[in-house]
Scaffold this motif. Structure first.
Motif, PDB file in Angstrom:
ATOM      1  N   SER A 141       5.044 -12.174  13.113  1.00  0.00           N
ATOM      2  CA  SER A 141       4.580 -11.097  12.240  1.00  0.00           C
ATOM      3  C   SER A 141       4.625  -9.730  12.911  1.00  0.00           C
ATOM      4  N   PHE A 142       4.730  -9.693  14.240  1.00  0.00           N
ATOM      5  CA  PHE A 142       4.801  -8.405  14.932  1.00  0.00           C
ATOM      6  C   PHE A 142       6.000  -7.597  14.435  1.00  0.00           C
ATOM      7  N   TYR A 143       7.082  -8.293  14.058  1.00  0.00           N
ATOM      8  CA  TYR A 143       8.298  -7.613  13.618  1.00  0.00           C
ATOM      9  C   TYR A 143       8.224  -7.148  12.165  1.00  0.00           C
ATOM     10  N   SER A 144       7.310  -7.720  11.392  1.00  0.00           N
ATOM     11  CA  SER A 144       7.262  -7.398   9.973  1.00  0.00           C
ATOM     12  C   SER A 144       5.856  -7.084   9.465  1.00  0.00           C
ATOM     13  N   GLY A 145       4.865  -7.163  10.334  1.00  0.00           N
ATOM     14  CA  GLY A 145       3.496  -6.946   9.914  1.00  0.00           C
ATOM     15  C   GLY A 145       3.144  -5.484   9.762  1.00  0.00           C
ATOM     16  N   PRO A 146       2.002  -5.209   9.158  1.00  0.00           N
ATOM     17  CA  PRO A 146       1.544  -3.821   9.021  1.00  0.00           C
ATOM     18  C   PRO A 146       1.387  -3.166  10.377  1.00  0.00           C
ATOM     19  N   VAL A 147       1.665  -1.902  10.459  1.00  0.00           N
ATOM     20  CA  VAL A 147       1.554  -1.086  11.670  1.00  0.00           C
ATOM     21  C   VAL A 147       2.672  -1.403  12.672  1.00  0.00           C
ATOM     22  N   THR A 199      -5.137  -0.657   8.990  1.00  0.00           N
ATOM     23  CA  THR A 199      -4.711   0.350   8.024  1.00  0.00           C
ATOM     24  C   THR A 199      -3.392   0.977   8.467  1.00  0.00           C
ATOM     25  N   GLU A 200      -2.451   1.057   7.554  1.00  0.00           N
ATOM     26  CA  GLU A 200      -1.148   1.639   7.853  1.00  0.00           C
ATOM     27  C   GLU A 200      -1.136   3.134   7.541  1.00  0.00           C
ATOM     28  N   LEU A 201      -0.433   3.888   8.345  1.00  0.00           N
ATOM     29  CA  LEU A 201      -0.145   5.279   8.032  1.00  0.00           C
ATOM     30  C   LEU A 201       0.986   5.305   7.022  1.00  0.00           C
ATOM     31  N   SER A 202       1.172   6.426   6.373  1.00  0.00           N
ATOM     32  CA  SER A 202       2.132   6.489   5.267  1.00  0.00           C
ATOM     33  C   SER A 202       3.557   6.127   5.712  1.00  0.00           C
ATOM     34  N   GLU A 227       4.414   4.331   8.253  1.00  0.00           N
ATOM     35  CA  GLU A 227       4.450   2.925   8.633  1.00  0.00           C
ATOM     36  C   GLU A 227       4.544   2.043   7.390  1.00  0.00           C
ATOM     37  N   ARG A 228       3.853   2.431   6.330  1.00  0.00           N
ATOM     38  CA  ARG A 228       3.854   1.657   5.093  1.00  0.00           C
ATOM     39  C   ARG A 228       5.228   1.696   4.417  1.00  0.00           C
ATOM     40  N   GLN A 229       5.913   2.831   4.518  1.00  0.00           N
ATOM     41  CA  GLN A 229       7.194   3.003   3.841  1.00  0.00           C
ATOM     42  C   GLN A 229       8.365   2.411   4.630  1.00  0.00           C
ATOM     43  N   PHE A 230       8.121   2.019   5.852  1.00  0.00           N
ATOM     44  CA  PHE A 230       9.222   1.544   6.700  1.00  0.00           C
ATOM     45  C   PHE A 230       9.766   0.211   6.209  1.00  0.00           C
ATOM     46  N   ASP A 231      11.099   0.106   6.157  1.00  0.00           N
ATOM     47  CA  ASP A 231      11.782  -1.103   5.688  1.00  0.00           C
ATOM     48  C   ASP A 231      12.177  -1.965   6.887  1.00  0.00           C
ATOM     49  N   ASP A 232      11.338  -2.939   7.227  1.00  0.00           N
ATOM     50  CA  ASP A 232      11.620  -3.776   8.391  1.00  0.00           C
ATOM     51  C   ASP A 232      12.816  -4.693   8.149  1.00  0.00           C
ATOM     52  N   MET A 274      -5.643  -1.337  -1.276  1.00  0.00           N
ATOM     53  CA  MET A 274      -6.174  -2.611  -0.774  1.00  0.00           C
ATOM     54  C   MET A 274      -5.042  -3.402  -0.132  1.00  0.00           C
ATOM     55  N   PHE A 275      -5.241  -3.844   1.121  1.00  0.00           N
ATOM     56  CA  PHE A 275      -4.235  -4.605   1.821  1.00  0.00           C
ATOM     57  C   PHE A 275      -4.476  -6.092   1.621  1.00  0.00           C
ATOM     58  N   PRO A 276      -3.405  -6.893   1.569  1.00  0.00           N
ATOM     59  CA  PRO A 276      -3.577  -8.333   1.422  1.00  0.00           C
ATOM     60  C   PRO A 276      -4.184  -8.919   2.687  1.00  0.00           C
ATOM     61  N   LEU A 277      -4.867 -10.028   2.549  1.00  0.00           N
ATOM     62  CA  LEU A 277      -5.438 -10.696   3.702  1.00  0.00           C
ATOM     63  C   LEU A 277      -4.374 -11.534   4.378  1.00  0.00           C
ATOM     64  N   ASN A 278      -4.488 -11.671   5.697  1.00  0.00           N
ATOM     65  CA  ASN A 278      -3.571 -12.554   6.403  1.00  0.00           C
ATOM     66  C   ASN A 278      -4.089 -13.984   6.336  1.00  0.00           C
ATOM     67  N   SER A 279      -3.406 -14.901   7.028  1.00  0.00           N
ATOM     68  CA  SER A 279      -3.743 -16.313   6.943  1.00  0.00           C
ATOM     69  C   SER A 279      -5.131 -16.616   7.462  1.00  0.00           C
ATOM     70  N   SER A 280      -5.677 -15.745   8.321  1.00  0.00           N
ATOM     71  CA  SER A 280      -6.997 -15.993   8.880  1.00  0.00           C
ATOM     72  C   SER A 280      -8.105 -15.447   7.989  1.00  0.00           C
ATOM     73  N   GLY A 281      -7.714 -14.702   6.923  1.00  0.00           N
ATOM     74  CA  GLY A 281      -8.707 -14.138   6.036  1.00  0.00           C
ATOM     75  C   GLY A 281      -9.182 -12.776   6.442  1.00  0.00           C
ATOM     76  N   SER A 282      -8.594 -12.193   7.488  1.00  0.00           N
ATOM     77  CA  SER A 282      -8.997 -10.880   7.970  1.00  0.00           C
ATOM     78  C   SER A 282      -8.038  -9.829   7.458  1.00  0.00           C
ATOM     79  N   PRO A 283      -8.518  -8.662   7.031  1.00  0.00           N
ATOM     80  CA  PRO A 283      -7.613  -7.619   6.570  1.00  0.00           C
ATOM     81  C   PRO A 283      -6.827  -7.031   7.732  1.00  0.00           C
TER      82      PRO A 283
END
Length: 268
Positions: A106-112, A13-16, A18-23, A1-10
């Motif tokens: 958030s583009f620099y640190s957001g999912p995907v 989905t991140e690929l594995s 992408e999820r493991q990447f340390d921004d 389950m991914f956290p919601l952003n400030s707008s309330g939208s999920p």
């Protein structure tokens, strides 16, 4: 389950990987090492000059298969990058609006997007290899070609460390245009006959990209004064000069390549 952003939208989905990447680690690394881009560019310029001198008395090389593989790999990378960053930008546009798509860091640190933002700036170093094929095949090396490679590398590394506003637009547009461009190069290298309008489309897309880049710079400067659009005046100056020079060079290329009529051959 991914956290919601400030707008309330999920978020998307991140690929594995992408999820493991340390921004955070990548941004810290770039803060310490971005100036190494000057060394890459200096080495690039030296190798270009040395290569041209080396090839001057020698016959051109074909390199058809290596060129197909090179262009195809960059085309696939750019296509995937365009799809992933484009999807994230659409998400930001739909949830936060146009201004948010420019100013939101958030583009620099957001999912995907965080993985593809870093992959983008790093890719500007290996992309210098494009020029090796031009030199070794003894094709005409345009000022636009090597100037573009050097300045994009320098600006990308310089800007990523500060997570400046507008980066999402800059990177997504570049990915999309490169997806078209390298697909075209791969097809041509493979010996396929590509209709001329496709080449016109690519250069037109490049010109539109530069015009949009200038527009984004102007908007960031205006919104930066209101305190919610993170950037620096010196960064915007360099970005604006870079995009303006590209727009002029690509417009000149478009005119001389597709519009200017060649003078008729003189008859005795």
């Amino acid at each position: 389950m991914f956290p919601l952003n400030s707008s309330g939208s999920p978020p998307l989905t991140e690929l594995s990987f992408e999820r493991q990447f340390d921004d955070r680690g990548s941004i810290l690394w770039m803060k310490d090492n971005w100036n190494k881009s000057f060394a890459f560019c200096a080495l690039y310029a030296a190798l270009v000059l040395a290569g041209k001198n080396y090839m001057r008395p020698r016959p051109r090389l074909s390199l058809r298969r290596p060129l197909v593989l090179w262009s195809l790999s960059l085309a696939l990378f750019s296509i995937i990058g365009a799809v992933r960053t484009g999807s994230y930008m659409l998400h930001i546009l739909s949830s936060g609006g146009f201004r948010s798509s420019i100013c939101d860091q958030s583009f620099y640190s957001g999912p995907v997007s965080r993985f593809w933002a870093y992959a983008f700036v790093l890719s500007k170093a290996p992309e210098l290899g494009d020029t090796a094929f031009i030199v070794l095949r003894k094709q005409k090396l345009l000022f636009l070609h090597w100037y573009h490679h050097i300045t994009v590398l320098l600006y990308s590394w310089y800007s990523y460390k500060d997570m400046v506003a507008g980066g999402g637009w800059f990177m997504t547009m570049n990915y999309a245009v490169h997806a078209l461009m390298y697909s075209y190069y791969a097809a041509r290298a493979a010996g396929l006959r590509v209709p001329r309008p496709f080449a016109v489309l690519i250069t037109s897309a490049q010109m539109a990209q530069m015009a949009m880049g200038l527009t984004v710079c102007g908007l960031v400067y205006g919104w930066m004064q209101q305190g919610d659009c993170h950037s620096h005046v010196n960064n915007l100056v360099w970005a604006s000069l870079m995009y303006l020079s590209y727009l002029l060079l690509f417009t000149n290329f478009f005119y001389h390549t597709y519009l200017r009529r060649h003078a008729p051959a003189k008859t005795e």
